[in-house]
Design a protein around this motif. Structure first.
Motif, PDB file in Angstrom:
ATOM      1  N   THR A   1       2.857   6.216   8.839  1.00  0.00           N
ATOM      2  CA  THR A   1       3.804   5.690   7.846  1.00  0.00           C
ATOM      3  C   THR A   1       3.626   4.199   7.621  1.00  0.00           C
ATOM      4  O   THR A   1       4.250   3.637   6.723  1.00  0.00           O
ATOM      5  CB  THR A   1       5.255   5.959   8.281  1.00  0.00           C
ATOM      6  OG1 THR A   1       5.545   5.234   9.485  1.00  0.00           O
ATOM      7  CG2 THR A   1       5.497   7.444   8.530  1.00  0.00           C
TER       8      THR A   1
ATOM      9  N   VAL B   1      12.766   3.298   7.799  1.00  0.00           N
ATOM     10  CA  VAL B   1      12.476   2.623   6.530  1.00  0.00           C
ATOM     11  C   VAL B   1      11.009   2.791   6.144  1.00  0.00           C
ATOM     12  O   VAL B   1      10.688   3.078   4.981  1.00  0.00           O
ATOM     13  CB  VAL B   1      12.843   1.123   6.612  1.00  0.00           C
ATOM     14  CG1 VAL B   1      12.308   0.357   5.408  1.00  0.00           C
ATOM     15  CG2 VAL B   1      14.352   0.960   6.707  1.00  0.00           C
ATOM     16  N   SER B   2      10.101   2.626   7.113  1.00  0.00           N
ATOM     17  CA  SER B   2       8.672   2.792   6.803  1.00  0.00           C
ATOM     18  C   SER B   2       8.363   4.235   6.432  1.00  0.00           C
ATOM     19  O   SER B   2       7.529   4.499   5.562  1.00  0.00           O
ATOM     20  CB  SER B   2       7.809   2.349   7.990  1.00  0.00           C
ATOM     21  OG  SER B   2       8.105   3.121   9.148  1.00  0.00           O
ATOM     22  N   TYR B   3       9.060   5.185   7.065  1.00  0.00           N
ATOM     23  CA  TYR B   3       8.867   6.601   6.730  1.00  0.00           C
ATOM     24  C   TYR B   3       9.323   6.884   5.303  1.00  0.00           C
ATOM     25  O   TYR B   3       8.610   7.537   4.528  1.00  0.00           O
ATOM     26  CB  TYR B   3       9.643   7.477   7.710  1.00  0.00           C
ATOM     27  CG  TYR B   3       9.781   8.913   7.268  1.00  0.00           C
ATOM     28  CD1 TYR B   3       8.697   9.776   7.285  1.00  0.00           C
ATOM     29  CD2 TYR B   3      11.012   9.396   6.816  1.00  0.00           C
ATOM     30  CE1 TYR B   3       8.821  11.095   6.871  1.00  0.00           C
ATOM     31  CE2 TYR B   3      11.152  10.708   6.401  1.00  0.00           C
ATOM     32  CZ  TYR B   3      10.059  11.556   6.430  1.00  0.00           C
ATOM     33  OH  TYR B   3      10.181  12.848   6.011  1.00  0.00           O
ATOM     34  N   ILE B   4      10.505   6.379   4.939  1.00  0.00           N
ATOM     35  CA  ILE B   4      11.037   6.605   3.592  1.00  0.00           C
ATOM     36  C   ILE B   4      10.129   5.963   2.543  1.00  0.00           C
ATOM     37  O   ILE B   4       9.834   6.563   1.500  1.00  0.00           O
ATOM     38  CB  ILE B   4      12.471   6.052   3.481  1.00  0.00           C
ATOM     39  CG1 ILE B   4      13.425   6.874   4.351  1.00  0.00           C
ATOM     40  CG2 ILE B   4      12.948   6.061   2.028  1.00  0.00           C
ATOM     41  CD1 ILE B   4      14.830   6.321   4.425  1.00  0.00           C
ATOM     42  N   THR B   5       9.672   4.731   2.839  1.00  0.00           N
ATOM     43  CA  THR B   5       8.781   4.041   1.900  1.00  0.00           C
ATOM     44  C   THR B   5       7.480   4.803   1.712  1.00  0.00           C
ATOM     45  O   THR B   5       7.005   5.005   0.586  1.00  0.00           O
ATOM     46  CB  THR B   5       8.473   2.619   2.396  1.00  0.00           C
ATOM     47  OG1 THR B   5       9.697   1.920   2.652  1.00  0.00           O
ATOM     48  CG2 THR B   5       7.669   1.846   1.367  1.00  0.00           C
ATOM     49  N   ALA B   6       6.883   5.240   2.818  1.00  0.00           N
ATOM     50  CA  ALA B   6       5.634   5.999   2.741  1.00  0.00           C
ATOM     51  C   ALA B   6       5.843   7.325   2.021  1.00  0.00           C
ATOM     52  O   ALA B   6       4.963   7.790   1.284  1.00  0.00           O
ATOM     53  CB  ALA B   6       5.091   6.245   4.145  1.00  0.00           C
TER      54      ALA B   6
ATOM     55  N   PRO C   1       2.574  -0.421   0.183  1.00  0.00           N
ATOM     56  CA  PRO C   1       3.352  -1.503   0.819  1.00  0.00           C
ATOM     57  C   PRO C   1       3.992  -1.102   2.132  1.00  0.00           C
ATOM     58  O   PRO C   1       4.645  -1.912   2.776  1.00  0.00           O
ATOM     59  CB  PRO C   1       4.429  -1.785  -0.236  1.00  0.00           C
ATOM     60  CG  PRO C   1       4.674  -0.438  -0.847  1.00  0.00           C
ATOM     61  CD  PRO C   1       3.338   0.249  -0.879  1.00  0.00           C
ATOM     62  N   ASP C   2       3.815   0.161   2.562  1.00  0.00           N
ATOM     63  CA  ASP C   2       4.429   0.617   3.810  1.00  0.00           C
ATOM     64  C   ASP C   2       3.980  -0.231   5.000  1.00  0.00           C
ATOM     65  O   ASP C   2       4.766  -0.552   5.890  1.00  0.00           O
ATOM     66  CB  ASP C   2       4.071   2.085   4.100  1.00  0.00           C
ATOM     67  CG  ASP C   2       3.761   2.871   2.848  1.00  0.00           C
ATOM     68  OD1 ASP C   2       4.293   2.515   1.787  1.00  0.00           O
ATOM     69  OD2 ASP C   2       2.975   3.815   2.934  1.00  0.00           O
TER      70      ASP C   2
ATOM     71  N   ILE D   1       5.878  -3.604   5.326  1.00  0.00           N
ATOM     72  CA  ILE D   1       7.247  -3.414   5.829  1.00  0.00           C
ATOM     73  C   ILE D   1       7.215  -3.044   7.303  1.00  0.00           C
ATOM     74  O   ILE D   1       7.954  -3.596   8.127  1.00  0.00           O
ATOM     75  CB  ILE D   1       7.961  -2.323   5.009  1.00  0.00           C
ATOM     76  CG1 ILE D   1       8.100  -2.762   3.548  1.00  0.00           C
ATOM     77  CG2 ILE D   1       9.324  -2.001   5.599  1.00  0.00           C
ATOM     78  CD1 ILE D   1       8.617  -1.688   2.626  1.00  0.00           C
TER      79      ILE D   1
ATOM     80  N   LEU E   1       8.157   7.942  -0.347  1.00  0.00           N
ATOM     81  CA  LEU E   1       8.332   7.668  -1.777  1.00  0.00           C
ATOM     82  C   LEU E   1       7.008   7.341  -2.456  1.00  0.00           C
ATOM     83  O   LEU E   1       6.807   7.640  -3.636  1.00  0.00           O
ATOM     84  CB  LEU E   1       9.327   6.513  -1.965  1.00  0.00           C
ATOM     85  CG  LEU E   1      10.786   6.818  -1.582  1.00  0.00           C
ATOM     86  CD1 LEU E   1      11.634   5.554  -1.697  1.00  0.00           C
ATOM     87  CD2 LEU E   1      11.359   7.925  -2.448  1.00  0.00           C
ATOM     88  N   GLU E   2       6.114   6.718  -1.691  1.00  0.00           N
ATOM     89  CA  GLU E   2       4.790   6.387  -2.244  1.00  0.00           C
ATOM     90  C   GLU E   2       3.804   7.548  -2.116  1.00  0.00           C
ATOM     91  O   GLU E   2       2.646   7.417  -2.504  1.00  0.00           O
ATOM     92  CB  GLU E   2       4.229   5.156  -1.504  1.00  0.00           C
ATOM     93  CG  GLU E   2       5.005   3.866  -1.737  1.00  0.00           C
ATOM     94  CD  GLU E   2       4.844   3.339  -3.145  1.00  0.00           C
ATOM     95  OE1 GLU E   2       3.790   3.598  -3.763  1.00  0.00           O
ATOM     96  OE2 GLU E   2       5.777   2.674  -3.639  1.00  0.00           O
TER      97      GLU E   2
END
Length: 206
Positions: free
Chosen positions: A46, A25-30, A51-52, A55, A32-33
């Motif tokens: 990540t 999840v942190s990888y995907i968030t980072a 906001p990474d 999370i 996307l950002e």
């Protein structure tokens, strides 16, 4: 009953699933950002930028608590098993539990303090981490030794049997207390750079 609900099996299963989800999840968030490159960035990277970082910190902190629960359950399992087999050293089992808990708490600290804030220096960050680490380590013998003393009293004779345990617990308590105080001392330099103003408004309700 599902296989992962048998006995205490849900603990390691939850730990593996939650920890893996935390990284993903942190990888995907980072990603996307656009904070990291898509091809195998460091896991720690990540969770660096918000906001990474928020999370990552929350999820890894919960994972660390699941890790502590799993370590303790494993310790109790081996303790019970050892009653009949006597194949495992009791001291080794306790040492493994202690190291496991320290490792999980270390993961919690790393997840919570990924980077030093603006307005502070890297040296201050290291000092804060050092204070936090010493305080966390001191908490364990403080509690354990206190529980091993069968009675509480205000005055101790150094010749008493439980005096060494009392002394270790008391020293660790002082370390934790002053660690708490010294941590806030590191705020002084940052707090010199800003002021706060409050504004009170009266609202006429009539």
């Amino acid at each position: 009953m599902f296989w992962f609900m048998e006995g205490m099996c849900f603990l390691p299963v939850s730990l593996v699933i939650w920890s893996s989800s935390s990284f993903i999840v942190s990888y995907i968030t980072a990603l996307l950002e656009r904070h990291v490159d898509p091809v195998f960035p460091y896991i720690s990277d990540t969770g660096t930028e918000p906001p990474d970082s928020g999370i990552f910190g929350v999820m890894i902190t919960l994972a660390s608590f699941l890790g502590v629960a799993t370590m303790y359950t494993r310790y109790k399992f081996l303790e019970k098993l050892n009653e009949t087999t006597h194949a495992i050293s009791t001291k080794l089992n306790k040492s493994a539990l202690f190291l496991g808990i320290i490792g999980c708490l270390g993961m919690c600290v790393v997840a919570t303090f990924q980077m030093y804030p603006s307005g502070s220096t890297l040296i201050v960050c290291y000092i804060r981490m050092g204070i936090s680490g010493i305080s966390i380590i001191a908490v364990v013998p403080m509690i354990v030794c206190a529980l091993m003393v069968p009675r509480t009293q205000l005055h101790w004779d150094p010749d008493e049997k439980d005096y060494p345990l009392h002394l270790v617990s008391a020293v660790c308590e002082w370390i934790v207390a002053f660690g708490f105080v010294c941590y806030f001392l590191t705020y002084i330099k940052e707090f010199q750079k800003f002021t706060l103003k409050t504004k009170a408004e009266f609202i006429d309700c009539y």
